[in-house]
Write a protein that holds these residues in place. Structure first.
Motif, PDB file in Angstrom:
ATOM      1  N   PHE A 149      14.245 -11.091  -0.014  1.00 50.94           N
ATOM      2  CA  PHE A 149      14.438 -10.506   1.304  1.00 50.94           C
ATOM      3  C   PHE A 149      13.222  -9.686   1.701  1.00 50.94           C
ATOM      4  N   ASN A 150      12.818  -9.849   2.952  1.00 48.17           N
ATOM      5  CA  ASN A 150      11.722  -9.067   3.511  1.00 48.17           C
ATOM      6  C   ASN A 150      12.230  -8.168   4.621  1.00 48.17           C
ATOM      7  N   VAL A 151      11.463  -7.127   4.918  1.00 44.46           N
ATOM      8  CA  VAL A 151      11.721  -6.288   6.075  1.00 44.46           C
ATOM      9  C   VAL A 151      10.874  -6.835   7.222  1.00 44.46           C
ATOM     10  N   VAL A 152      11.517  -7.234   8.297  1.00 46.13           N
ATOM     11  CA  VAL A 152      10.813  -7.789   9.449  1.00 46.13           C
ATOM     12  C   VAL A 152      10.705  -6.711  10.527  1.00 46.13           C
ATOM     13  N   LEU A 153       9.479  -6.381  10.916  1.00 46.05           N
ATOM     14  CA  LEU A 153       9.193  -5.347  11.911  1.00 46.05           C
ATOM     15  C   LEU A 153       8.681  -6.006  13.185  1.00 46.05           C
ATOM     16  N   ARG A 154       9.183  -5.545  14.319  1.00 44.22           N
ATOM     17  CA  ARG A 154       8.749  -6.110  15.600  1.00 44.22           C
ATOM     18  C   ARG A 154       8.605  -4.998  16.626  1.00 44.22           C
ATOM     19  N   GLY A 155       7.689  -5.209  17.581  1.00 47.78           N
ATOM     20  CA  GLY A 155       7.532  -4.269  18.674  1.00 47.78           C
ATOM     21  C   GLY A 155       6.147  -3.670  18.738  1.00 47.78           C
ATOM     22  N   HIS A 156       6.079  -2.458  19.273  1.00 46.55           N
ATOM     23  CA  HIS A 156       4.815  -1.748  19.425  1.00 46.55           C
ATOM     24  C   HIS A 156       4.852  -0.491  18.557  1.00 46.55           C
ATOM     25  N   GLY A 157       3.950  -0.411  17.604  1.00 52.98           N
ATOM     26  CA  GLY A 157       3.916   0.746  16.718  1.00 52.98           C
ATOM     27  C   GLY A 157       3.058   0.497  15.495  1.00 52.98           C
ATOM     28  N   TRP A 158       3.070   1.466  14.597  1.00 52.94           N
ATOM     29  CA  TRP A 158       2.194   1.449  13.435  1.00 52.94           C
ATOM     30  C   TRP A 158       2.974   1.194  12.151  1.00 52.94           C
ATOM     31  N   VAL A 159       2.284   0.540  11.211  1.00 53.63           N
ATOM     32  CA  VAL A 159       2.866   0.209   9.916  1.00 53.63           C
ATOM     33  C   VAL A 159       1.847   0.520   8.831  1.00 53.63           C
ATOM     34  N   ALA A 160       2.308   1.093   7.729  1.00 53.47           N
ATOM     35  CA  ALA A 160       1.453   1.303   6.559  1.00 53.47           C
ATOM     36  C   ALA A 160       2.051   0.550   5.387  1.00 53.47           C
ATOM     37  N   LEU A 161       1.249  -0.306   4.754  1.00 51.27           N
ATOM     38  CA  LEU A 161       1.680  -1.104   3.610  1.00 51.27           C
ATOM     39  C   LEU A 161       0.877  -0.710   2.380  1.00 51.27           C
ATOM     40  N   THR A 162       1.324  -1.159   1.218  1.00 48.76           N
ATOM     41  CA  THR A 162       0.574  -0.937  -0.013  1.00 48.76           C
ATOM     42  C   THR A 162       0.351  -2.262  -0.730  1.00 48.76           C
ATOM     43  N   ALA A 163      -0.643  -2.283  -1.594  1.00 47.84           N
ATOM     44  CA  ALA A 163      -0.939  -3.462  -2.401  1.00 47.84           C
ATOM     45  C   ALA A 163      -1.449  -3.009  -3.757  1.00 47.84           C
ATOM     46  N   LYS A 164      -1.137  -3.776  -4.783  1.00 44.42           N
ATOM     47  CA  LYS A 164      -1.649  -3.503  -6.123  1.00 44.42           C
ATOM     48  C   LYS A 164      -3.048  -4.082  -6.234  1.00 44.42           C
ATOM     49  N   GLY A 165      -4.038  -3.285  -5.931  1.00 40.26           N
ATOM     50  CA  GLY A 165      -5.416  -3.748  -5.914  1.00 40.26           C
ATOM     51  C   GLY A 165      -5.852  -4.042  -4.491  1.00 40.26           C
ATOM     52  N   ASN A 166      -7.115  -4.362  -4.326  1.00 39.46           N
ATOM     53  CA  ASN A 166      -7.688  -4.634  -3.011  1.00 39.46           C
ATOM     54  C   ASN A 166      -7.154  -5.954  -2.466  1.00 39.46           C
ATOM     55  N   PRO A 167      -6.399  -5.945  -1.368  1.00 40.14           N
ATOM     56  CA  PRO A 167      -5.765  -7.177  -0.888  1.00 40.14           C
ATOM     57  C   PRO A 167      -6.744  -8.065  -0.131  1.00 40.14           C
ATOM     58  N   ILE A 168      -6.301  -9.292   0.089  1.00 49.79           N
ATOM     59  CA  ILE A 168      -7.053 -10.237   0.913  1.00 49.79           C
ATOM     60  C   ILE A 168      -6.154 -10.680   2.055  1.00 49.79           C
ATOM     61  N   VAL A 169      -6.746 -10.837   3.239  1.00 43.80           N
ATOM     62  CA  VAL A 169      -6.022 -11.305   4.415  1.00 43.80           C
ATOM     63  C   VAL A 169      -6.491 -12.730   4.716  1.00 43.80           C
ATOM     64  N   LEU A 170      -5.580 -13.679   4.663  1.00 39.41           N
ATOM     65  CA  LEU A 170      -5.897 -15.090   4.856  1.00 39.41           C
ATOM     66  C   LEU A 170      -5.477 -15.533   6.253  1.00 39.41           C
ATOM     67  N   ASP A 171      -6.384 -16.193   6.958  1.00 35.08           N
ATOM     68  CA  ASP A 171      -6.143 -16.669   8.318  1.00 35.08           C
ATOM     69  C   ASP A 171      -5.494 -18.052   8.243  1.00 35.08           C
ATOM     70  N   THR A 172      -4.233 -18.143   8.634  1.00 31.45           N
ATOM     71  CA  THR A 172      -3.514 -19.411   8.518  1.00 31.45           C
ATOM     72  C   THR A 172      -3.916 -20.409   9.604  1.00 31.45           C
TER      73      THR A 172
END
Length: 225
Positions: A135-158
């Motif tokens: 299960f994931n938390v799905v966020l929608r709308g206008h606002g800010w989000v802070a996430l965490t990652a174990k180590g330096n993450p990578i963002v992949l362009d689908t």
């Protein structure tokens, strides 16, 4: 106290509602009427007058969805000042949603604006892969989000090509992407370790996927047999 120590580690200028101090601390500008949901225990410091409620009524509606332990315990933060958040030294990712949606692994949520719409959704394809749910938390709308990652993450362009991610390394992805399960042989199975199978989720469409360089061990996604 003066010198390079304070210059390097002192508070950074405030420009946005959310920003980062270094790579492992999120800084949130708190104002009356701009409440925040944050991971319980993530507050490391604050300046000003800020209150915390570890059991806000707004969260009661989804308590049953997190009975499996796949969610994240949240608290509300209200007041005025600067709030500093962290999660055991993990890398912090800050993003601003402008009407789009973001599907986030509950273990990777640090904080998000209370004004955002949010709910718990099952990740499509995971049950087909492992016979278990995720299960994931799905966020929608206008606002800010802070996430965490174990180590330096990578963002992949689908948009560039179909993208496949180990389910245990998945942090977040753009809501609305096409998600397809995939099963492949794991190298460990060829040399006598494990079941020899691994599961991935394939993503395609207009968006991105955030991946951490450390597999997040979750009992619900462990391989058995």
């Amino acid at each position: 106290m003066q010198g390079s120590l304070i210059e390097h580690y002192g508070p950074t200028p405030v420009f946005e509602r959310m920003s980062k101090h270094g790579s492992k601390i999120a800084k949130v500008v708190m104002n009356p009427g701009q409440d925040l949901f944050a991971r319980v225990g993530s507050m490391i410091a604050y300046e000003g007058l800020i209150d915390f409620n570890p059991q806000p009524p707004q969260l009661g509606r989804i308590a049953a969805s997190w009975a499996t332990g796949e969610g994240v315990p949240l608290m509300t933060a209200t007041g005025q000042g600067l709030l500093y958040l962290a999660d055991y030294g993990k890398e912090v990712i800050v993003a601003q949603l402008a009407g789009e949606g973001l599907s986030v692994n509950g273990k990777n949520i640090l904080a998000f604006d209370a004004a955002l719409e949010w709910k718990i959704e099952r990740v499509r394809g995971v049950t087909m892969l492992s016979g278990m749910g995720m299960f994931n938390v799905v966020l929608r709308g206008h606002g800010w989000v802070a996430l965490t990652a174990k180590g330096n993450p990578i963002v992949l362009d689908t948009r560039e090509a179909p993208t496949f991610v180990d389910t245990d390394a998945l942090v977040a992805y753009t809501d609305g992407l096409r998600v397809e399960p995939r099963r492949t042989a794991r190298l460990g199975g060829l040399i006598g370790r494990g079941s020899g199978e691994a599961f991935q989720l394939g993503f395609s469409g207009q968006g991105f996927v955030v991946v951490q360089p450390s597999e997040d061990e979750r009992p619900t996604m462990s391989l058995r047999g």
